[in-house]
Design a protein around this motif. Structure first.
Motif, PDB file in Angstrom:
ATOM      1  N   TYR A 195      -3.041   9.739  32.309  1.00  0.00           N
ATOM      2  CA  TYR A 195      -3.660   8.621  33.330  1.00  0.00           C
ATOM      3  C   TYR A 195      -2.454   7.797  33.754  1.00  0.00           C
ATOM      4  O   TYR A 195      -1.888   6.914  33.075  1.00  0.00           O
ATOM      5  CB  TYR A 195      -4.775   7.914  32.628  1.00  0.00           C
ATOM      6  N   THR A 196      -2.233   7.773  35.120  1.00  0.00           N
ATOM      7  CA  THR A 196      -0.942   6.838  35.506  1.00  0.00           C
ATOM      8  C   THR A 196      -1.772   5.767  36.359  1.00  0.00           C
ATOM      9  O   THR A 196      -2.271   6.040  37.499  1.00  0.00           O
ATOM     10  CB  THR A 196       0.028   7.691  36.482  1.00  0.00           C
ATOM     11  N   ILE A 197      -1.784   4.435  35.680  1.00  0.00           N
ATOM     12  CA  ILE A 197      -2.506   3.462  36.390  1.00  0.00           C
ATOM     13  C   ILE A 197      -1.640   2.488  36.963  1.00  0.00           C
ATOM     14  O   ILE A 197      -0.701   2.044  36.523  1.00  0.00           O
ATOM     15  CB  ILE A 197      -3.298   2.567  35.113  1.00  0.00           C
ATOM     16  N   ILE A 198      -2.076   2.393  38.482  1.00  0.00           N
ATOM     17  CA  ILE A 198      -1.117   1.312  39.299  1.00  0.00           C
ATOM     18  C   ILE A 198      -1.580   0.161  39.122  1.00  0.00           C
ATOM     19  O   ILE A 198      -2.355  -0.518  39.544  1.00  0.00           O
ATOM     20  CB  ILE A 198      -1.250   1.871  40.913  1.00  0.00           C
ATOM     21  N   ASP A 199      -0.787  -0.680  38.193  1.00  0.00           N
ATOM     22  CA  ASP A 199      -1.019  -2.033  37.619  1.00  0.00           C
ATOM     23  C   ASP A 199      -0.316  -3.047  38.604  1.00  0.00           C
ATOM     24  O   ASP A 199       0.843  -3.460  37.966  1.00  0.00           O
ATOM     25  CB  ASP A 199      -0.691  -2.420  36.249  1.00  0.00           C
ATOM     26  N   ARG A 200      -0.756  -3.420  39.870  1.00  0.00           N
ATOM     27  CA  ARG A 200       0.027  -4.272  40.743  1.00  0.00           C
ATOM     28  C   ARG A 200       0.359  -5.500  40.173  1.00  0.00           C
ATOM     29  O   ARG A 200       1.155  -6.081  40.488  1.00  0.00           O
ATOM     30  CB  ARG A 200      -0.591  -4.274  42.252  1.00  0.00           C
ATOM     31  N   ALA A 201      -0.700  -5.968  39.467  1.00  0.00           N
ATOM     32  CA  ALA A 201      -0.644  -7.432  38.971  1.00  0.00           C
ATOM     33  C   ALA A 201       0.486  -7.546  38.080  1.00  0.00           C
ATOM     34  O   ALA A 201       1.240  -8.659  37.922  1.00  0.00           O
ATOM     35  CB  ALA A 201      -1.949  -7.678  38.165  1.00  0.00           C
ATOM     36  N   ASN A 202       1.004  -6.498  37.310  1.00  0.00           N
ATOM     37  CA  ASN A 202       2.153  -6.669  36.407  1.00  0.00           C
ATOM     38  C   ASN A 202       3.380  -5.919  36.990  1.00  0.00           C
ATOM     39  O   ASN A 202       4.134  -5.535  36.340  1.00  0.00           O
ATOM     40  CB  ASN A 202       1.789  -6.009  35.087  1.00  0.00           C
ATOM     41  N   LYS A 203       3.215  -5.261  38.326  1.00  0.00           N
ATOM     42  CA  LYS A 203       4.263  -4.674  39.000  1.00  0.00           C
ATOM     43  C   LYS A 203       4.896  -3.476  38.266  1.00  0.00           C
ATOM     44  O   LYS A 203       5.907  -3.388  38.056  1.00  0.00           O
ATOM     45  CB  LYS A 203       5.348  -5.684  39.294  1.00  0.00           C
ATOM     46  N   ARG A 204       3.986  -2.641  37.812  1.00  0.00           N
ATOM     47  CA  ARG A 204       4.224  -1.439  36.886  1.00  0.00           C
ATOM     48  C   ARG A 204       3.227  -0.394  37.044  1.00  0.00           C
ATOM     49  O   ARG A 204       2.064  -0.473  37.751  1.00  0.00           O
ATOM     50  CB  ARG A 204       4.201  -1.611  35.293  1.00  0.00           C
ATOM     51  N   ALA A 205       3.658   0.826  36.791  1.00  0.00           N
ATOM     52  CA  ALA A 205       2.610   1.857  36.615  1.00  0.00           C
ATOM     53  C   ALA A 205       2.471   2.293  35.366  1.00  0.00           C
ATOM     54  O   ALA A 205       3.472   2.723  34.546  1.00  0.00           O
ATOM     55  CB  ALA A 205       3.236   3.148  37.385  1.00  0.00           C
ATOM     56  N   LEU A 206       1.287   1.758  34.473  1.00  0.00           N
ATOM     57  CA  LEU A 206       1.152   2.094  33.203  1.00  0.00           C
ATOM     58  C   LEU A 206       0.727   3.410  32.891  1.00  0.00           C
ATOM     59  O   LEU A 206      -0.384   3.832  33.627  1.00  0.00           O
ATOM     60  CB  LEU A 206       0.167   1.140  32.583  1.00  0.00           C
ATOM     61  N   VAL A 207       1.140   4.115  31.993  1.00  0.00           N
ATOM     62  CA  VAL A 207       0.772   5.614  31.729  1.00  0.00           C
ATOM     63  C   VAL A 207       0.210   5.579  30.307  1.00  0.00           C
ATOM     64  O   VAL A 207       0.881   5.312  29.377  1.00  0.00           O
ATOM     65  CB  VAL A 207       2.151   6.466  31.958  1.00  0.00           C
ATOM     66  N   LEU A 208      -0.952   6.338  30.369  1.00  0.00           N
ATOM     67  CA  LEU A 208      -1.507   6.555  29.217  1.00  0.00           C
ATOM     68  C   LEU A 208      -1.671   8.054  29.031  1.00  0.00           C
ATOM     69  O   LEU A 208      -2.399   8.577  29.938  1.00  0.00           O
ATOM     70  CB  LEU A 208      -2.937   5.988  29.043  1.00  0.00           C
ATOM     71  N   GLU A 209      -1.199   8.901  27.960  1.00  0.00           N
ATOM     72  CA  GLU A 209      -1.353  10.071  27.949  1.00  0.00           C
ATOM     73  C   GLU A 209      -1.977  10.779  26.642  1.00  0.00           C
ATOM     74  O   GLU A 209      -1.501  10.241  25.602  1.00  0.00           O
ATOM     75  CB  GLU A 209       0.025  10.728  28.385  1.00  0.00           C
ATOM     76  N   GLY A 210      -2.596  11.828  26.517  1.00  0.00           N
ATOM     77  CA  GLY A 210      -2.873  12.422  25.206  1.00  0.00           C
ATOM     78  C   GLY A 210      -2.577  13.767  25.376  1.00  0.00           C
ATOM     79  O   GLY A 210      -2.801  14.395  26.554  1.00  0.00           O
ATOM     80  N   PHE A 211      -2.139  14.379  24.574  1.00  0.00           N
ATOM     81  CA  PHE A 211      -1.839  15.840  24.344  1.00  0.00           C
ATOM     82  C   PHE A 211      -1.956  16.494  22.951  1.00  0.00           C
ATOM     83  O   PHE A 211      -2.056  15.623  21.903  1.00  0.00           O
ATOM     84  CB  PHE A 211      -0.390  16.212  24.938  1.00  0.00           C
ATOM     85  N   CYS A 212      -2.512  17.712  22.890  1.00  0.00           N
ATOM     86  CA  CYS A 212      -2.493  18.140  21.544  1.00  0.00           C
ATOM     87  C   CYS A 212      -1.800  19.411  21.371  1.00  0.00           C
ATOM     88  O   CYS A 212      -1.359  20.265  22.254  1.00  0.00           O
ATOM     89  CB  CYS A 212      -3.919  18.463  21.357  1.00  0.00           C
ATOM     90  N   TYR A 213      -1.648  19.842  20.076  1.00  0.00           N
ATOM     91  CA  TYR A 213      -0.940  21.051  19.820  1.00  0.00           C
ATOM     92  C   TYR A 213      -1.954  21.735  18.669  1.00  0.00           C
ATOM     93  O   TYR A 213      -2.135  21.208  17.543  1.00  0.00           O
ATOM     94  CB  TYR A 213       0.514  20.991  19.414  1.00  0.00           C
TER      95      TYR A 213
END
Length: 328
Positions: free
Chosen positions: A280-298
């Motif tokens: 999930y790449t969240i466009i967080d304009r208030a903080n001038k960033r793209a916040l990335v939350l990622e989950g993966f499994c093995y």
């Protein structure tokens, strides 16, 4: 004495009339499971085929086919039985009225009970076709909340996430922070024959939204992060986005913010390890960033649907804090 005996039934009736109804029982059952209440004749025909095709279709982004929901079928006569405790129930009947209705918490709580009826199999099929996307969205929402409720009972220490990114994230106990960098945090949980991971990091918005293909930008970003931080035991075995299959990309919102949801598979370059990821790449304009939350499994020897669903529930628990709460 006769007067007292006469009053006894009246007082007993009054007691039961005035006693408040007991609270609804708690819904139960495995995550991502549906109870379908339908007679065998309909279940073994086109109606049953339609239900299976819609609600047990393959989950996208997994390396092997797994159903969206696990379906348990019961005949109509058992409606009053155990399966009424299920969180998600679909009741299908042939009746004079063509009807679709959602009744929440009809037998237990939390619960979705979808009633579908029609004069003919064809009319029932039309109703399923029309409302299946809405039903799936509602059931997935309920299951996410149920998963988050279970997580909320025992949380890991995620203060470092809050300090670095000015967010809160409900990560369950069992996850441990295995890497921390200036703009990157990695939490991992060991499971039988494998592990699951949560990554949190941020990049400039321009890396994602720059007039070029967003999907390619996110893949390039993921691969650069893998090259920096996520490696196998041998040299040259960094995590990359598997290029044999194109990941799925969706444009959604999380907490009111523009978000790109990507589902696909990862692999270790020059190695044999691989698995699914959800980014999930969240466009967080208030903080001038793209916040990335990622989950993966093995988890090579396990089914992965519910593992990935838990990671999705964790990510969607994110809350953005006010700027003044941010620690440097």
């Amino acid at each position: 004495m006769k007067k007292a005996l006469f009053l006894l039934p009246f007082l007993t009736l009054l007691f039961f009339c005035c006693t408040p109804k007991s609270e609804k029982k708690e819904a139960s059952g495995n995550i991502n499971t549906i109870s379908v209440i339908i007679d065998d004749q309909l279940w073994n025909g086109e109606v049953g085929d339609s239900i299976r095709n819609k609600f047990a279709s393959p989950v996208i982004g997994l390396p092997k086919e797994e159903p969206l929901f696990t379906i348990n079928q019961y005949p109509i006569r058992l409606l009053e039985g155990y399966m009424t405790n299920s969180r998600n129930i679909i009741v299908v009947k042939k009746e004079e009225e063509n009807r679709f209705q959602l009744i929440q918490n009809e037998f237990a709580s939390p619960q979705n009970v979808f009633h579908i009826s029609g004069k003919t199999a064809a009319s029932i099929l039309n109703t399923i076709e029309a409302y299946a996307p809405e039903m799936i969205e509602k059931m997935r929402e309920t299951e996410i909340l149920e998963n988050q409720k279970a997580i909320d009972t025992a949380l890991a220490n995620t203060q470092k996430i809050t300090d670095k990114f000015n967010i809160t994230l409900d990560v369950p106990k069992g996850y441990n922070m295995v890497m921390r960098r200036k703009k990157f945090v990695w939490f991992k949980k060991e499971i039988t024959s494998g592990n699951t991971s949560i990554l949190v990091y941020q990049v400039p918005i321009g890396e994602i939204k720059n007039g070029q293909n967003v999907a390619n930008n996110i893949i390039r970003m993921r691969d650069s992060i893998g090259n920096l931080y996520i490696h196998g035991t041998a040299r040259g075995t960094q995590m990359i986005t598997e290029d044999s299959y194109s990941p799925y990309l969706f444009h959604i919102k999380i907490k009111g913010k523009e978000t790109y949801e990507m589902k696909g598979t990862w692999e270790l370059k020059n190695d044999f390890m691989s698995g699914p990821f959800i980014n999930y790449t969240i466009i967080d304009r208030a903080n001038k960033r793209a916040l990335v939350l990622e989950g993966f499994c093995y988890a090579p020897s396990k089914e992965k649907r519910d593992l990935m669903f838990e990671l999705e529930a964790i990510i969607k628990s994110v809350e953005f804090l006010k700027k003044k709460n941010r620690k440097k």
